[in-house]
Structures are given as structure tokens and as C-alpha cells.
Design a protein around this motif. Structure first.
Motif, mmCIF file in Angstrom:
data_model
loop_
_atom_site.group_PDB
_atom_site.id
_atom_site.type_symbol
_atom_site.label_atom_id
_atom_site.label_comp_id
_atom_site.label_asym_id
_atom_site.label_seq_id
_atom_site.Cartn_x
_atom_site.Cartn_y
_atom_site.Cartn_z
ATOM 1 N N HIS A 125 0.972 -1.140 -0.031
ATOM 2 C CA HIS A 125 -0.091 -0.033 0.007
ATOM 3 C C HIS A 125 1.107 1.174 -0.068
ATOM 4 O O HIS A 125 1.842 1.348 0.837
ATOM 5 C CB HIS A 125 -0.855 0.192 1.072
ATOM 6 C CG HIS A 125 -1.897 1.184 1.370
ATOM 7 N ND1 HIS A 125 -2.950 1.249 0.441
ATOM 8 C CD2 HIS A 125 -1.793 2.258 2.259
ATOM 9 C CE1 HIS A 125 -3.741 2.493 0.823
ATOM 10 N NE2 HIS A 125 -2.731 3.082 1.912
ATOM 11 N N ARG A 152 0.575 0.925 -10.747
ATOM 12 C CA ARG A 152 -0.201 -0.015 -11.220
ATOM 13 C C ARG A 152 0.636 -0.793 -12.360
ATOM 14 O O ARG A 152 0.481 -2.039 -12.471
ATOM 15 C CB ARG A 152 -1.355 0.584 -11.707
ATOM 16 C CG ARG A 152 -2.315 1.052 -10.969
ATOM 17 C CD ARG A 152 -3.562 0.008 -10.457
ATOM 18 N NE ARG A 152 -4.081 0.650 -8.998
ATOM 19 C CZ ARG A 152 -5.101 1.387 -9.246
ATOM 20 N NH1 ARG A 152 -5.433 2.112 -10.277
ATOM 21 N NH2 ARG A 152 -5.729 1.903 -8.282
ATOM 22 N N SER A 159 -2.132 -1.366 -3.608
ATOM 23 C CA SER A 159 -3.091 -0.265 -3.561
ATOM 24 C C SER A 159 -2.467 0.943 -3.220
ATOM 25 O O SER A 159 -1.488 1.212 -2.902
ATOM 26 C CB SER A 159 -4.022 -0.377 -2.382
ATOM 27 O OG SER A 159 -3.377 -0.757 -0.946
ATOM 28 N N GLU A 161 -3.156 5.216 -2.458
ATOM 29 C CA GLU A 161 -4.124 6.170 -1.714
ATOM 30 C C GLU A 161 -3.425 7.583 -2.138
ATOM 31 O O GLU A 161 -2.275 7.725 -2.036
ATOM 32 C CB GLU A 161 -3.963 6.076 -0.272
ATOM 33 C CG GLU A 161 -4.710 7.319 0.569
ATOM 34 C CD GLU A 161 -4.566 6.857 1.993
ATOM 35 O OE1 GLU A 161 -4.757 7.786 2.733
ATOM 36 O OE2 GLU A 161 -4.429 5.781 2.583
ATOM 37 N N ASP A 183 -7.259 3.682 -5.346
ATOM 38 C CA ASP A 183 -7.835 2.853 -4.514
ATOM 39 C C ASP A 183 -8.568 3.785 -3.418
ATOM 40 O O ASP A 183 -9.710 3.463 -2.781
ATOM 41 C CB ASP A 183 -7.069 1.869 -3.647
ATOM 42 C CG ASP A 183 -6.544 0.824 -5.202
ATOM 43 O OD1 ASP A 183 -7.340 -0.109 -5.292
ATOM 44 O OD2 ASP A 183 -5.454 0.903 -5.497
#
Length: 250
Positions: A125, A152, A159, A161, A183
Motif C-alpha cells: 500500500h 499500477r 493499493s 492512496e 483505491d
């Protein structure tokens, strides 16, 4: 009958600290501070590794630029918040230690370097924020979108943020970010409406709420998130904060 010998004794009034006249004040026992109040100075092996990586790739983090006292602990666990679009903000919020003034031109290669750092750190993350860039047409929204797409491409299971500025309320800028499908879309309110213009003179409370509502409307299945700082302390024209809480709406 014998008269008893009487002795008059003058009672002395105790002074501050419970001491008698001529005596040193009685010092209270020192109060031990809670363990969580102190943090170790950064310098562990993982911290030094991350610091070298940031310098090698020419990246900034809010951990360093905002002088976070928890940087040593976080970086030892490979937890860092990347800060894109340079290290100079066009606004001057009273609670923030990030430098403000005239920023350098935007670096179009930064998203690729950030994705390289995420891959080398093996993050599951990642949190990306930025300085305010009111000098750019869309406030730097394209850079956020590029970072999401680069990550990505390299780390599809990670993920992402994004902690975005308010973009001066621009629908176009917000749409550019949301089209990249992060996300989590995060925009911190930081404080209450009553204190907003003092803490964030360049922002507006109603504009921040509208941004969060529009973001949720553009991605109703995504997570929209905000944070509020607790424990404000004012010194002159500056604020400091004790801790922060965050909440998300799905």
C-alpha cells in the motif's frame, strides 16, 4: 502547691513548598513522563536504507519535509508518505513545516522514479501526497494520475492512496485524478470550520467538503477519506498539532 514550669512555643507558618522559615522548599517528586511521549532518534538500518533510496531517486516525503517526529519508527517499518511536485508549497498553512514560496518547475519523470521506489520497497500500500501547486493549471492533478498509473504498471497488486490538495475547487483537476482510479481518495479537513481560515488561510472549509462529496460521487464504490487534527495549540500566528484521526466513507 508547686507551680508547673511553662514553656511558650511559637508555631511557625510553613512557606511555599511546605518548608519552615530558613529551610529549603520541599521539592515534589518528579512525575515520570509516559513512554510513548519520547521517540528514539532515527538511525536504524532500514531508515538509513530508505533515506539513501530517496536521495538516489530524487524523491521527497512528507515525513522529512514536515519534520515528523515518528520518522524513525515509520521508516524502520518501511512506512513512508511520498510527497510529489517538489518540496516548496505555494500556500502557508499555519500548522505545517513544509517550506513555502516559489516552487521549481514540475518534473515529468518523477512518477516513474516514485514507482521505482515503491517496487524496490516492496510496498503493498502506498500513500502519495503533494505540496499545493496553485501555480500549475490543474494544481498538479496530472502528476497524481501519472503516479497511480506508473505504480499500477509495475506493482498491479499494490493499493494506491492519494492525499490531494483542494485544487482550488476545480472539477477538472479532481476528474483527472479520479480517472486514474486510485483505491483511496483522501483530502484532509484538518480542523473545524471555526478555525479553518486561521489554520489554512489559503483554503475554505466548504470547498473541502464539496471536494469530498464530488469525489465520492465520481467513484461511489471507492473509498473517500478525510482526517482531522486533534490537540491544537496556538503560539502567535502558528499552530501545532498533537495527533490526527481519519475516517473514510465508502
Amino acid at each position: 502547691m508547686a507551680v508547673p514550669n511553662l514553656e511558650l512555643v511559637q508555631l511557625a507558618r510553613r512557606g511555599p513548598g511546605g518548608a519552615l522559615p530558613g529551610q529549603s522548599p520541599i521539592q515534589p517528586a518528579p512525575v515520570r513522563k509516559p513512554g510513548w511521549l519520547k521517540v528514539k532518534a532515527p538511525g536504524g538500518p532500514t531508515y538509513l536504507e530508505l533515506k539513501g533510496l530517496m536521495r538516489e531517486l530524487g524523491l521527497h516525503t512528507v515525513c522529512e519535509e514536515a519534520r515528523c517526529p515518528n520518522i524513525g519508527e515509520c521508516w524502520e517499518h518501511k512506512a513512508a508518505t511520498f510527497m510529489i511536485l517538489g518540496d516548496v508549497c505555494t500556500r502557508n498553512c499555519t500548522y505545517c513545516a513544509v517550506a513555502h514560496g516559489t516552487p521549481t518547475p514540475n518534473d515529468p519523470e518523477e512518477p516513474a522514479r516514485l514507482a521505482e521506489a515503491v517496487a524496490r520497497m516492496g510496498l503493498r500500500h502506498v500513500v502519495i501526497t503533494s505540496v499545493d501547486r496553485d501555480d500549475l493549471p490543474n494544481g498538479g492533478a496530472e502528476a497524481f494520475a501519472a503516479c497511480v498509473r506508473e505504480i499500477r504498471a509495475r506493482m498491479p497488486d499494490t493499493s494506491v492512496e492519494v492525499l490531494i490538495p483542494d485544487f482550488k475547487g476545480s472539477d477538472r483537476a479532481l476528474g483527472i485524478v479520479m480517472d486514474a482510479e486510485p483505491d483511496i481518495l483522501n483530502h484532509n479537513l484538518e480542523t473545524t470550520e471555526r478555525l479553518y481560515r486561521l489554520a489554512r488561510p489559503g483554503g475554505r472549509y466548504d470547498r473541502a467538503l464539496e471536494l469530498l462529496a464530488r469525489a465520492h460521487g465520481l467513484a461511489p464504490d471507492g473509498l473517500t477519506k478525510s482526517g482531522i487534527i486533534l490537540g491544537w495549540a496556538r503560539s502567535g500566528t502558528r499552530f501545532s498539532a498533537a495527533c490526527a484521526i481519519s475516517a473514510g466513507v465508502r
